[in-house]
Design a protein around this motif. Structure first.
Motif, PDB file in Angstrom:
ATOM      1  N   ASN A 133       4.581 -39.336  14.871  1.00  0.00           N
ATOM      2  CA  ASN A 133       4.470 -38.324  14.055  1.00  0.00           C
ATOM      3  C   ASN A 133       3.063 -38.209  13.440  1.00  0.00           C
ATOM      4  N   TRP A 134       2.484 -37.197  12.979  1.00  0.00           N
ATOM      5  CA  TRP A 134       1.384 -36.769  12.272  1.00  0.00           C
ATOM      6  C   TRP A 134       1.915 -36.017  11.118  1.00  0.00           C
ATOM      7  N   HIS A 135       2.056 -36.915   9.837  1.00  0.00           N
ATOM      8  CA  HIS A 135       2.732 -36.321   8.735  1.00  0.00           C
ATOM      9  C   HIS A 135       1.554 -36.550   7.522  1.00  0.00           C
ATOM     10  N   GLU A 136       0.406 -37.331   7.695  1.00  0.00           N
ATOM     11  CA  GLU A 136      -0.283 -37.587   6.603  1.00  0.00           C
ATOM     12  C   GLU A 136      -1.488 -36.799   6.347  1.00  0.00           C
ATOM     13  N   TYR A 137      -1.697 -35.676   7.051  1.00  0.00           N
ATOM     14  CA  TYR A 137      -2.784 -34.566   6.723  1.00  0.00           C
ATOM     15  C   TYR A 137      -4.136 -35.214   6.926  1.00  0.00           C
ATOM     16  N   GLU A 138      -4.433 -36.523   7.800  1.00  0.00           N
ATOM     17  CA  GLU A 138      -5.510 -36.949   7.852  1.00  0.00           C
ATOM     18  C   GLU A 138      -6.544 -36.350   8.724  1.00  0.00           C
ATOM     19  N   LEU A 139      -5.841 -35.528   9.698  1.00  0.00           N
ATOM     20  CA  LEU A 139      -6.751 -35.102  10.870  1.00  0.00           C
ATOM     21  C   LEU A 139      -6.904 -33.495  10.687  1.00  0.00           C
ATOM     22  N   ASN A 140      -8.200 -32.858  10.857  1.00  0.00           N
ATOM     23  CA  ASN A 140      -8.386 -31.638  11.294  1.00  0.00           C
ATOM     24  C   ASN A 140      -7.848 -31.047  12.517  1.00  0.00           C
ATOM     25  N   PRO A 141      -7.644 -29.941  12.815  1.00  0.00           N
ATOM     26  CA  PRO A 141      -6.914 -29.370  14.106  1.00  0.00           C
ATOM     27  C   PRO A 141      -7.879 -30.010  15.207  1.00  0.00           C
ATOM     28  N   LYS A 142      -9.054 -30.166  15.548  1.00  0.00           N
ATOM     29  CA  LYS A 142      -9.767 -30.714  16.956  1.00  0.00           C
ATOM     30  C   LYS A 142      -9.174 -32.231  16.678  1.00  0.00           C
ATOM     31  N   GLU A 143      -9.260 -33.048  15.681  1.00  0.00           N
ATOM     32  CA  GLU A 143      -8.976 -34.402  15.745  1.00  0.00           C
ATOM     33  C   GLU A 143      -7.719 -34.726  16.016  1.00  0.00           C
TER      34      GLU A 143
END
Length: 547
Positions: free
Chosen positions: A234-244
Motif C-alpha cells: 500500500n501507498w498511504h504515506e503521501y511521500e510520492l508525487n504521481p510520477k514517482e
C-alpha cells in the motif's frame, strides 16, 4: 488551434445576416462553461484553417454579439472579444468562455449543456445533480492551498519537475526557455504565492500532501485461485508525487509482469498477461481521472485470471462503458496535461484506443468498465482468446502498415472468424455503421478482409488468400464457410437426420453460429429445397420430396 474539447470555430454567418443564430451560440457558451471553459473563434468555418480572404469584422457587430450572449446566458463568464488579423489579411474575432467554478451555467431559458469531446449535450434530470456534484471535482486542481507557499516547497522537487519538462520532446521550446518559477506557473502549480492542490500534489512533501483533500492512496492486493489474499502493498504515506507513485507501483507489482509462452517456429513467443503499456495506461487513467474531492483508495487487485482497478468516483458525466473508446471528457485537465507532457501517458484522451489496440494484437478481451454512483472499476482478463489470431495479426503487422483503428477492427474480426457489420459496429462502439469505413474500408481494399452479404446483412471475415499466403497453421473453421458450402452441408445433414429442428442441426455443427444456420434454412425453405412442419418452437425440417 484546432477544434476540440476547448476550442469551437463558427462561421461569421452564425452571428450576422438572415442565418444568424445567437441562441445556439449561447448554448455553446453554456456547455463550455460547464466543462473546462474554452475559446470561441468567429469568422472561420468549422473545417477551415483560416478566415475567407478579404473578410472584415466591424466593432459594432462584435459589441452587439457580446451584449446579446450575455443576455442569453446565466452564470457564464466571457472575456472581452478581440478582433484579430490572420496571416492572409482577413479578420476574425475570438473570446474566452471561463469555466463556471461553483454554479451551473444555463441559458436564459434555463437549459443546461455540457461539453463532451467536441460536441455539446443537453443535461437534465438526475444528470443535473451529478453535474452539480462534479463542479468541485472539475475545479479542484486550481484551488490554492493557503497553508503551503511556494517558498515552503523543497527546492529539489521543483528542480526535478522542471528538468523533466525541459527534457520532454512533447513540450514546446518557448515553454522550456521559461524560468523555473514561470514553468511552475505555466502548469498551474501556483496561485500567487500559494501552491494549488495540483502544485502540492506534484511538488509538496508528505506533510504538505496530507493537508489536501484528498491525496492519492493506493492498495495493491494479490489473490490466489480461492480468492485468498496472498500479498499486499500500500501507498498511504503521501511521500510520492504521481510520477514517482506510478514508477514505484510498476516496480513492485511483479505479478503484472507474468506472461504466456507458446511455440513460434524454432523459438518461443511470449505474450504478457498484461502488456506493460496497457498496465501503464490503466494506472494513468486511475490517477488522471480520479475524483480528488472524494475520499478513497485506488485498488489494484490481481487474481489468477484478471486484473481489477477500482477508482473512487463514477465516470465523468457523458462517458459510459459503451462510448469510452471515442468520447473524451477530462475531469482533471491540468493534471492530464502534465502527465502527457512528461510522456507518462499515450495522449491527452482516455488512452482506451491504445488499450483496445494492444488487446486486439494479443487477442485479449477488451476491458469491462463498471461505474456506480461512488466508484469506477475496470476489469482486464489475462486469457488469450485465440492463439491463431495472435499469429495472424503478427504476420499482418510485419507486412502491412495499418492504423490503430484498423488493428482494433481486425482484432475483433480475427477472434470471431466472421462477424456481422452490426455486431462489429457494436464492438467498436459506433452508433452509425457509416463511420465504420475508417476502421475496415482500407482492409477490404488491400485484401486483408472480404465481405459476404449486403447492407445490414454484410459480414466481415479474414481473406482466406491472406491465411494461405501467410503459411500459418490456421485451421479452417465452419464459421467462415461459404454460403453454397453451408447449403450443401445442411442438405447432407438432413439426408441422415430427416425432420430435425434447427437446434438439432446446430448441435451437429456446433462451431457454426446458429443465426447462420437459421438464415440458410429459411432461405432453402423459400427456394423449395427443404420443407418444414410444426409450430415455431417445435418446427422440424427435412429435404423436399423432389430432392
Amino acid at each position: 488551434m484546432t477544434e476540440g474539447q476547448t476550442i469551437e470555430y463558427k462561421s461569421l454567418k452564425k452571428v450576422s445576416g438572415k442565418k444568424a443564430d445567437l441562441r445556439s451560440l449561447a448554448d455553446t457558451c453554456v456547455c463550455l462553461a460547464n466543462s473546462q471553459g474554452g475559446y470561441i473563434i468567429i469568422g472561420i468555418e468549422n473545417k477551415e484553417n483560416e478566415p475567407p480572404f478579404g473578410q472584415r469584422i466591424q466593432q459594432e457587430l462584435v459589441n452587439n454579439v457580446f451584449k446579446r450572449l450575455r443576455e442569453l446566458t446565466s452564470s457564464v463568464g466571457l472575456t472581452e472579444p478581440e478582433i484579430k488579423t490572420h496571416d492572409n489579411g482577413a479578420q476574425y474575432f475570438q473570446f474566452r468562455v471561463l469555466p463556471s467554478s461553483r454554479t451551473i451555467a444555463t441559458t436564459s431559458s434555463g437549459k443546461v449543456f455540457i461539453r463532451i469531446s467536441d460536441n455539446c449535450y443537453p443535461v437534465s434530470g438526475d444528470e443535473l445533480t451529478r453535474l452539480a456534484a462534479e463542479k468541485n471535482a472539475f475545479q479542484w486542481e486550481l484551488i490554492p492551498v493557503k497553508s503551503v507557499k511556494i517558498t515552503d516547497v523543497p527546492s529539489e522537487n521543483i528542480q526535478t519537475f522542471v528538468q523533466d519538462i525541459r527534457n520532454s520532446d512533447r513540450v514546446k521550446n518557448h515553454v522550456k526557455q521559461l524560468s523555473n518559477h514561470e514553468i511552475i506557473e505555466h502548469y498551474n502549480f501556483t496561485e500567487g504565492q500559494y501552491l494549488t492542490n495540483l502544485g502540492v500534489l506534484w511538488l509538496g512533501n508528505a506533510m504538505q500532501r496530507s493537508r489536501i483533500s484528498y491525496p492519492v492512496t493506493v492498495q495493491y492486493i494479490v489473490y490466489d485461485k480461492y480468492e485468498r489474499k496472498i500479498r499486499k502493498e500500500n501507498w498511504h504515506e503521501y511521500e510520492l508525487n504521481p510520477k514517482e507513485l506510478l514508477l514505484d507501483i510498476e516496480r513492485k507489482a511483479t505479478e503484472l509482469k507474468y506472461f504466456h509462452e507458446f511455440p513460434d517456429g524454432l523459438f518461443r513467443k511470449q505474450i504478457h498477461h498484461y502488456d506493460p503499456r496497457l498496465v501503464r495506461e490503466l494506472l494513468i487513467n486511475a490517477l488522471a481521472h480520479k475524483v480528488y474531492t472524494v475520499a478513497g483508495d485506488i485498488f489494484l487487485e490481481v487474481f489468477p485470471d484478471k486484473l481489477e482497478i477500482t477508482n473512487p468516483g463514477r465516470l465523468p458525466l457523458g462517458i459510459t462503458k459503451d462510448n469510452i473508446l471515442h468520447q473524451q471528457h477530462r475531469r482533471n485537465p491540468h493534471l492530464i496535461r502534465v502527465l502527457h507532457d512528461m510522456k507518462l501517458m499515450e495522449g491527452e484522451g482516455s488512452g482506451y484506443d491504445l488499450i483496445y489496440e494492444i488487446n486486439s494484437r494479443d487477442s485479449k478481451p477488451f476491458p469491462e468498465v463498471i461505474s456506480d454512483y461512488d466508484f469506477t472499476k475496470v476489469i482486464q482478463e489475462s486469457k488469450i482468446m485465440d492463439k491463431e489470431a495472435v499469429y495472424l495479426l503478427d504476420y499482418v503487422s510485419q507486412h502491412f502498415q495499418l492504423t490503430q483503428r484498423e488493428f482494433i477492427a481486425l482484432g475483433i474480426i480475427s477472434r470471431n472468424k466472421k462477424i456481422l457489420s452490426t455486431q462489429l459496429a457494436k464492438g467498436l462502439q459506433l452508433t452509425e455503421e457509416e463511420r465504420m469505413r475508417s476502421f475496415v474500408g482500407r482492409l477490404t481494399e488491400i485484401g486483408i478482409l472480404i465481405t459476404q452479404g449486403v447492407k445490414k446483412g454484410t459480414s466481415y471475415l479474414i481473406n482466406p488468400k491472406l491465411i494461405s499466403s501467410s503459411k500459418l497453421n490456421v485451421k479452417p473453421s465452419l464459421i467462415t464457410i461459404e454460403p453454397h458450402r453451408l447449403r450443401a452441408l445442411i442438405e447432407e445433414d438432413l439426408k441422415v437426420y430427416p425432420w430435425s429442428k434447427i437446434s438439432d442441426i446446430f448441435e451437429r455443427m456446433i462451431e457454426l453460429p446458429i443465426e447462420e444456420i437459421r438464415k440458410m434454412v429459411y432461405k432453402m425453405v423459400h427456394e423449395g429445397i427443404i420443407e418444414g412442419k410444426g409450430a415455431k418452437k417445435n418446427r422440424t425440417y427435412t429435404l423436399a420430396k423432389n430432392k
